[in-house]
Design a protein around this motif. Sequence first.
Motif, PDB file in Angstrom:
ATOM      1  N   ALA A  31      10.604   9.294   5.308  1.00 28.41           N
ATOM      2  CA  ALA A  31      10.900   8.137   6.168  1.00 28.41           C
ATOM      3  C   ALA A  31      12.394   8.024   6.474  1.00 28.41           C
ATOM      4  O   ALA A  31      12.776   7.417   7.483  1.00 28.41           O
ATOM      5  N   ARG A  32      13.242   8.613   5.639  1.00 34.25           N
ATOM      6  CA  ARG A  32      14.701   8.579   5.860  1.00 34.25           C
ATOM      7  C   ARG A  32      15.208   9.734   6.723  1.00 34.25           C
ATOM      8  O   ARG A  32      16.387   9.775   7.062  1.00 34.25           O
ATOM      9  N   LEU A  33      14.339  10.684   7.078  1.00 36.05           N
ATOM     10  CA  LEU A  33      14.784  11.822   7.884  1.00 36.05           C
ATOM     11  C   LEU A  33      15.193  11.355   9.282  1.00 36.05           C
ATOM     12  O   LEU A  33      14.582  10.441   9.840  1.00 36.05           O
ATOM     13  N   PRO A  34      16.205  11.984   9.864  1.00 32.88           N
ATOM     14  CA  PRO A  34      16.609  11.626  11.221  1.00 32.88           C
ATOM     15  C   PRO A  34      15.434  11.778  12.192  1.00 32.88           C
ATOM     16  O   PRO A  34      14.720  12.786  12.160  1.00 32.88           O
ATOM     17  N   GLY A  35      15.226  10.776  13.011  1.00 33.39           N
ATOM     18  CA  GLY A  35      14.173  10.826  14.017  1.00 33.39           C
ATOM     19  C   GLY A  35      12.807  10.380  13.536  1.00 33.39           C
ATOM     20  O   GLY A  35      11.870  10.303  14.324  1.00 33.39           O
ATOM     21  N   CYS A  36      12.668  10.067  12.242  1.00 32.77           N
ATOM     22  CA  CYS A  36      11.385   9.584  11.731  1.00 32.77           C
ATOM     23  C   CYS A  36      11.273   8.099  12.039  1.00 32.77           C
ATOM     24  O   CYS A  36      12.105   7.298  11.605  1.00 32.77           O
ATOM     25  N   LEU A  37      10.254   7.732  12.763  1.00 30.09           N
ATOM     26  CA  LEU A  37      10.016   6.325  13.082  1.00 30.09           C
ATOM     27  C   LEU A  37       9.060   5.693  12.078  1.00 30.09           C
ATOM     28  O   LEU A  37       9.232   4.539  11.701  1.00 30.09           O
ATOM     29  N   VAL A  38       8.042   6.444  11.668  1.00 31.99           N
ATOM     30  CA  VAL A  38       7.058   5.980  10.689  1.00 31.99           C
ATOM     31  C   VAL A  38       6.510   7.190   9.953  1.00 31.99           C
ATOM     32  O   VAL A  38       6.236   8.217  10.572  1.00 31.99           O
ATOM     33  N   PHE A  39       6.351   7.067   8.656  1.00 32.31           N
ATOM     34  CA  PHE A  39       5.661   8.092   7.886  1.00 32.31           C
ATOM     35  C   PHE A  39       4.870   7.394   6.796  1.00 32.31           C
ATOM     36  O   PHE A  39       5.418   6.594   6.041  1.00 32.31           O
ATOM     37  N   SER A  40       3.577   7.683   6.726  1.00 33.15           N
ATOM     38  CA  SER A  40       2.745   7.037   5.715  1.00 33.15           C
ATOM     39  C   SER A  40       1.801   8.050   5.074  1.00 33.15           C
ATOM     40  O   SER A  40       1.429   9.043   5.681  1.00 33.15           O
ATOM     41  N   VAL A  41       1.436   7.740   3.836  1.00 33.88           N
ATOM     42  CA  VAL A  41       0.488   8.534   3.057  1.00 33.88           C
ATOM     43  C   VAL A  41      -0.591   7.565   2.600  1.00 33.88           C
ATOM     44  O   VAL A  41      -0.283   6.510   2.052  1.00 33.88           O
ATOM     45  N   GLU A  42      -1.842   7.936   2.837  1.00 33.95           N
ATOM     46  CA  GLU A  42      -2.948   7.040   2.517  1.00 33.95           C
ATOM     47  C   GLU A  42      -4.133   7.826   1.968  1.00 33.95           C
ATOM     48  O   GLU A  42      -4.493   8.867   2.495  1.00 33.95           O
ATOM     49  N   SER A  43      -4.730   7.292   0.907  1.00 39.70           N
ATOM     50  CA  SER A  43      -5.955   7.871   0.369  1.00 39.70           C
ATOM     51  C   SER A  43      -7.118   7.341   1.196  1.00 39.70           C
ATOM     52  O   SER A  43      -7.305   6.128   1.306  1.00 39.70           O
ATOM     53  N   LEU A  44      -7.899   8.242   1.806  1.00 37.44           N
ATOM     54  CA  LEU A  44      -9.023   7.828   2.649  1.00 37.44           C
ATOM     55  C   LEU A  44     -10.311   7.721   1.841  1.00 37.44           C
ATOM     56  O   LEU A  44     -11.015   6.727   1.897  1.00 37.44           O
ATOM     57  N   THR A  45     -10.645   8.776   1.151  1.00 36.81           N
ATOM     58  CA  THR A  45     -11.822   8.819   0.283  1.00 36.81           C
ATOM     59  C   THR A  45     -11.426   9.643  -0.926  1.00 36.81           C
ATOM     60  O   THR A  45     -10.355  10.243  -0.944  1.00 36.81           O
TER      61      THR A  45
END
Length: 93
Positions: A31-45
């Motif tokens: 999320a701190r990388l230049p040009g990153c607007l959004v980064f998420s990690v999610e458990s689906l199943t």
Amino acid sequence: MTIQHLAYVRASRGRSTQLGVYLLDLQEPVARLPGCLVFSVESLTDGVWRLQGRWASSAARQAFFAAPLLQEVFSGLLRDGLLGSLECQSDQP
């Protein structure tokens, strides 16, 4: 125009928790990388995790894919036998 990507990461049988530890460790530094607007990690199943990113440009997204941190994490996943499969999707080339 923003660039998006999705990655679906499936854990090796019975290894979802360990996989999640690796993937969740990516969230803050990416999320701190230049040009990153959004980064998420999610458990689906159980066993399937989704990584979702939105980038300011295709160059920013490419820099993410080439980042040493990402290479280290996926090398560790392979080394430790945690990665069952990986599927990536993007809305731009």
